[in-house]
Design a protein around this motif. Sequence first.
Motif, PDB file in Angstrom:
ATOM      1  N   THR A 235       0.836  -1.210   0.000  1.00  0.00           N
ATOM      2  CA  THR A 235       0.000   0.000   0.000  1.00  0.00           C
ATOM      3  C   THR A 235       0.865   1.252   0.000  1.00  0.00           C
ATOM      4  OG1 THR A 235      -1.702  -1.191   1.217  1.00  0.00           O
ATOM      5  CG2 THR A 235      -1.835   1.218   1.210  1.00  0.00           C
ATOM      6  N   ALA A 236       1.941   1.235   0.813  1.00  0.00           N
ATOM      7  CA  ALA A 236       2.830   2.397   0.853  1.00  0.00           C
ATOM      8  C   ALA A 236       3.461   2.641  -0.515  1.00  0.00           C
ATOM      9  CB  ALA A 236       3.915   2.189   1.909  1.00  0.00           C
ATOM     10  N   CYS A 237       3.869   1.550  -1.161  1.00  0.00           N
ATOM     11  CA  CYS A 237       4.448   1.700  -2.503  1.00  0.00           C
ATOM     12  C   CYS A 237       3.434   2.291  -3.472  1.00  0.00           C
ATOM     13  CB  CYS A 237       4.941   0.346  -3.011  1.00  0.00           C
ATOM     14  SG  CYS A 237       6.314  -0.342  -2.043  1.00  0.00           S
ATOM     15  N   LEU A 238       2.188   1.826  -3.347  1.00  0.00           N
ATOM     16  CA  LEU A 238       1.143   2.346  -4.227  1.00  0.00           C
ATOM     17  C   LEU A 238       0.909   3.829  -3.993  1.00  0.00           C
ATOM     18  CD1 LEU A 238      -1.076   1.862  -6.308  1.00  0.00           C
ATOM     19  CD2 LEU A 238      -2.606   1.227  -4.441  1.00  0.00           C
ATOM     20  N   VAL A 242       1.230   6.850  -6.592  1.00  0.00           N
ATOM     21  CA  VAL A 242       0.137   7.786  -6.888  1.00  0.00           C
ATOM     22  C   VAL A 242       0.594   9.223  -6.757  1.00  0.00           C
ATOM     23  CG1 VAL A 242      -2.100   8.620  -6.058  1.00  0.00           C
ATOM     24  CG2 VAL A 242      -1.702   6.176  -6.304  1.00  0.00           C
ATOM     25  N   VAL A 243       1.381   9.522  -5.696  1.00  0.00           N
ATOM     26  CA  VAL A 243       1.882  10.888  -5.496  1.00  0.00           C
ATOM     27  C   VAL A 243       2.774  11.306  -6.649  1.00  0.00           C
ATOM     28  CG1 VAL A 243       3.352  12.309  -4.048  1.00  0.00           C
ATOM     29  CG2 VAL A 243       1.662  10.807  -3.005  1.00  0.00           C
ATOM     30  N   GLY A 247       1.941  14.270  -9.173  1.00  0.00           N
ATOM     31  CA  GLY A 247       2.830  15.419  -9.346  1.00  0.00           C
ATOM     32  C   GLY A 247       3.209  15.636 -10.795  1.00  0.00           C
ATOM     33  N   LEU A 248       3.528  14.527 -11.471  1.00  0.00           N
ATOM     34  CA  LEU A 248       3.868  14.650 -12.883  1.00  0.00           C
ATOM     35  C   LEU A 248       2.683  15.131 -13.703  1.00  0.00           C
ATOM     36  CD1 LEU A 248       5.999  11.397 -13.341  1.00  0.00           C
ATOM     37  CD2 LEU A 248       6.832  13.759 -13.217  1.00  0.00           C
ATOM     38  N   GLY A 249       1.479  14.608 -13.334  1.00  0.00           N
ATOM     39  CA  GLY A 249       0.278  15.035 -14.058  1.00  0.00           C
ATOM     40  C   GLY A 249      -0.010  16.512 -13.863  1.00  0.00           C
ATOM     41  N   GLY A 250       0.150  16.996 -12.593  1.00  0.00           N
ATOM     42  CA  GLY A 250      -0.088  18.420 -12.327  1.00  0.00           C
ATOM     43  C   GLY A 250       0.898  19.295 -13.074  1.00  0.00           C
TER      44      GLY A 250
END
Length: 587
Positions: A235-238, A242-243, A247-250
Motif C-alpha cells: 500500500t505504501a508503494c502504491l 500515486v503521489v 505530481g507529474l500530471g499536475g
Amino acid sequence: MTEYGRGSGSQPWHPEDPLYGDRGYTGQQYTQPHQAQQSQPPYAGRQDYGWDPSQNAGGPGPYDTNGQGQQYVEQQTGTYPNGGQQGYYEYDTGAHGYPDQHTGTHQVPMDQHTGAHQMPMDQHTGQHQVPMDQHTGAHQMPVNQHTGQHQMPRPPGEQHTGTHQMPQAQTATADPVEEKISLFDDIDDRASAPARLDDDSDDGDEPARGRDRRGKGRGGKGKGREKKPKRRSGTACLLVAVVLVGGLGGAGYFAYDYWETHYGTAPDYEGEGTGQVQVEIPKGASLTEMGQVLEKAGVVKSVGAFTSAAAKKSIQPGTYTLHKEMSGASAVAMMTNSANFLTFAEGMRAAEIYSTIDKKLGLAAGTTKGVAKSQAKNLGLPEWANSDPDVKDPLEGFLFPSQYSAGKGTKPEDLLRQMVARAKQNYEAQDVVGKAASLGLKSPMQVVTVASLVQVEGKYKHDFDKISRVVYNRLKPDNKETYGLLDFDSTVNYAKSQSTLDVGAVSDLRKFKDPYNTYNIKGLPPGPISNPGLEALKSALQPADGPWYYFVSINENETLFAVTNAEHNKNRQKYEQENKAKKAAAQ
C-alpha cells in the motif's frame, strides 16, 4: 522459569515431579512400599532426558553425595486423579530429595549401567509413554478442581503464578518458505516464524530437548532464530506511486496550460453570434482588459481569441451592443466598424444628442426628442433626478458622453437607455448623493448641475478644479464681488438654445427673464445645462482651494484667475489682445 514452574533460585523440587524422581533427604534410592501389579521390565530403549545439568540456572541439583543417579521405577498401580488407571507414577508423600549440598548438582533418574537418563517407554514401539485416558485416548494431566485446568507439579514452597507450564516438544527449524505477496497486501515487519513440530501430533512425543530452566529452547526467542528480511508495504508503494504520478500530471497540466495560453490557439466561437448584450469598455483599457470584459459578458470564448483578432486595431472606449458567443474576429469587426457606433462628446446638450441619433438611425427630425419627452420616466433615471419643476429637459445631465452601439435595427429609446444607465453608474461610483451636503448643495441634482457648468465654462481639463472653486465662491450669497450671482454666459446660451461668445451687454442680460439666466437669478439654474463627463464631475466634487471669483482663458496653456473685478478687467484686455493677434495671423 523451567518447564515445570521451577524458578532460577535454589528452591527444592516438588515432591511429585515425574522428571526428577522421588528422593529422600538422604539422597538414597526410593522404592515403592507395595505394588498392586507386577512391575514393568526395564525399558527397552534409553534416551537422554531433555534437561541438561550443565545449564543449571541457580541452585544445586538433586544428585546424592556421590553423584550417582538412580533408576526411575515405573509403577502400574498408580492412578490418575480422575480415576482412570494408567501407567502413571505413584509418588511418595513423604520427604523428597533436596539438592545435594556437596556437589550442587541436580539428580535425574539414570541407567545404572549406561548412565543415560531413563523415561518410561512402550515395550512394543520403543516410544516414551505418557498417561492417556482409557476412553478418549487423550493424554492425561492432573486437573485443578476449581479452575478445570491441568496442573503440573511444582517444587515445594513455590507460589502459584496463575499459569501452567507444559513440557514442550523439541522444535525443529524448517527452511523458510517463500510467500507470494500481492502488491496490495500489508506485510508485517516481523520475520516469519520457523516451522515447528506439533507437540500433540504423536502420543509418544517426549518433552522438548535443549531447553534451559528459563524456558528458552531452540524454538523460543533465542538467538538461533533467523529473521527474514523486512518487506515494504504494498500500500505504501502504491501511495508513493500515486503521489509521483499526480505530481507529474499536475506539472504536465500547468505546462500545457502555459503553452496553450502563450503559444497555442486560443479557444474561440464560430460565427457572428446571436442575441444582444451591452458591454462597457472603460477609458484607458488595454486589449487584454477589453477581452476580459467581453469574456465575462459571454461575447467571446476566451481573452486570447479577442486579443489575437484585435492586434494592431484601434478600439475606442464606450458602450457596445454586441452578440452572444461571437468569434473573436466578428467581435473586433463589429467594434471597429464606425457605421455601428455613435460617439457623444463631453458637454453636449440633450438637444444635440437627439438630433445626432435621428440622423444616425435615419429618423425624422424630432423623433428622438419626442421619445425622450414621452418615455423619460421609463429610461432608468435615478429617483433624485428632476427635483425642480423648472427643468427644461429631464434627461439633461443624464446622457453620459461616450461611444455607443447604433447599428442597424437600433431604436432611439435603446440608445437613450444605455446613456442614462452609464451616467447613473458613474454618479453612484462618485457618491454624488453622499457628498452633496458636504459641498453646501441642496441635492445630488445640484452636484450634476455644477459639473455641467464646469464642463461648459472650462475649455481645458487642467483648469476644471479652479473653475469649480470659482462656482462655489460665487454661490456664496454674502460675497462682495457677485453677491451670489454666477453671471455665466453659458447659462444664457442654454436658455436661448444658442451657442455664441457674444451674448450681449450685461445691462441687457440683467433684464432677460429665464430660470436658467444666471445674470438675473442668484444661485444655480434649475438643472444641468449640458451632459458632463467624468473629469468635470470629479472637479465638481473636489474643487481646488482658492479665493478666485473670475477667470479668462488666454490660450490652451494659460488661464488667468482673479479675485477682484478690477484684476479681472486687466486679464480681459490681455485676452482681447491675444485674439487680435490670432486673427491677424490667420489672414
